[in-house]
Motif scaffolding. Structure first.
Motif: not given
Length: 391
Positions: A56-58, A64-70, A125-131
């Motif tokens: 998820h991200y906001i 500014l982008y902030f993302g979380i992987v859980r 940024f989305l690809y980094l969250l996926a990584l």
């Protein structure tokens, strides 16, 4: 746990974006470690953790982008950010600090923090969250499928209405994009995000400007971003921000390995520019001449500006510009010049170590005493008192 920490350290060395690692609510890793006790993620962490999704991200009000992987089964969370598509300048720092509830005493550390933060596009940024997700959950997700490629929290994006900018026939190519593009750039310039999202698709063809389909897509993307930059500035976007965004997106497109990636990036750029214009919209009824006047003053506060200087820069007579400015905005041009210089002075007093005399000289006041007098008249405190109140 140690393997995850080692993995995240490797990720950081590849991307240089801030990473937090939590285990059952306890922060076990924060890189880079801040020089002082402040944390950009504290304000946004509760909002990020409201989701039941593993990624998820906001996007904050200051873009500014902030993302979380859980990983819900192990109680592990990885937070990525803050990140942004443009370098953070001194004018943005006070707003970001206020948004993240960071006190003024940390201004120098915050400035240093953002100086080493590389700009990153929304897609990257989305690809980094996926990584990170691949390491934390041992699952590979295509980010645009997972997020429904919305860029925010909306439904899936209809990609074909951006594909029209890139589709070209091998034979009998006719250029028929003018009307559509005029409409698109009008929406960008007016900050009409809803109209951009609802813009219907049409079958548009373009001429050949690349030796293969990928180079064709990249060349068209560069043209697109160039025009987005111009229309974004015309719509009220800060000049420096607009050109930084342009550089970031063009550099990102050059890294793309497929036409589809460039197409997706185009939609991200269109939405990004339009949203930023909406946030910095020129007031209704303001003419292009007056907007150009405001832009010139705002970027030349460190010069001895006179009404004649501004009039010459925008190509109007002194008397005509003065009357038009007062009619459209309700206050005098000379008052606005002084206001912008004093606003710049406030920022320098709060977020730099320059002395009052240095600030006065930088802003081209005739003397330090004059700067102090007009500052006190405007803000009901001396520059020294203001600086003291911010520390």
């Amino acid at each position: 746990m140690n393997d995850m920490i080692s993995y995240l350290k490797l990720v950081y060395q590849s991307i240089y974006l801030p990473i937090h690692y939590y285990k059952e609510g306890k922060c076990l890793l924060q890189i880079p470690e801040p020089e002082e006790e402040f944390d950009f993620t504290e304000v946004f962490l509760p909002l990020l953790k409201q989701t039941e999704k593993k990624m998820h991200y906001i996007i904050s009000d200051e873009f500014l982008y902030f993302g979380i992987v859980r990983n819900f089964s192990t109680g592990e969370d990885v937070v990525l950010g803050p990140a942004g598509t443009a370098h953070i300048g001194p004018n943005e720092l006070p707003r970001i600090m206020a948004e993240c509830s960071i006190s003024a005493e940390h201004k120098d550390a915050v400035k240093n923090y953002f100086q080493i933060l590389p700009p990153v596009s929304h897609d990257r940024f989305l690809y980094l969250l996926a990584l990170i997700n691949a390491g934390l959950n041992q699952e590979v997700e295509e980010p645009f499928c997972y997020f429904g490629y919305a860029g925010d929290h909306s439904d899936t994006i209809n990609e074909k209405h951006t594909s029209m900018l890139y589709e070209a026939k091998e034979k009998e190519v006719f250029h028929n994009s003018y009307q559509y593009e005029q409409q698109l750039y009008h929406y960008v310039e007016t900050g009409n995000v809803e109209a951009i999202q609802n813009l219907p698709s049409m079958n548009i063809t373009t001429g050949t400007i690349g030796k293969n389909s990928l180079r064709q897509a990249k060349n068209l993307f560069i043209t697109l971003v160039t025009l987005l930059t111009r229309h974004g500035i015309a719509g009220g976007l800060d000049v420096e921000t607009a050109y930084q965004l342009s550089d970031t997106y063009i550099q990102e497109s050059e890294r793309a390995q497929s036409v589809d990636t460039v197409k997706r990036l185009s939609y991200t750029a269109i939405l990004d520019f339009t949203r930023r214009v909406a946030a910095n919209k020129i007031p209704l009824g303001m003419s292009p001449d007056i907007f150009q006047c405001i832009q010139f003053i705002s970027t030349h506060t460190n010069q001895p500006l006179s009404i004649e200087d501004v009039a010459e820069a925008v190509g109007l007579s002194r008397s005509y510009l003065s009357k038009k400015f007062k009619k459209e905005l309700g206050f005098n041009l000379s008052d606005f010049i002084m206001r912008r210089k004093l606003e710049e002075g406030k920022s320098l007093l709060a977020y730099s170590e320059k002395s009052i005399s240095e600030i006065s000289e930088y802003l081209c006041f005739s003397s330090q005493s004059y700067f102090q007098n007009v500052f006190k008249k405007k803000y009901h405190m001396t520059p020294y008192e203001y600086r003291k109140s911010m520390r």
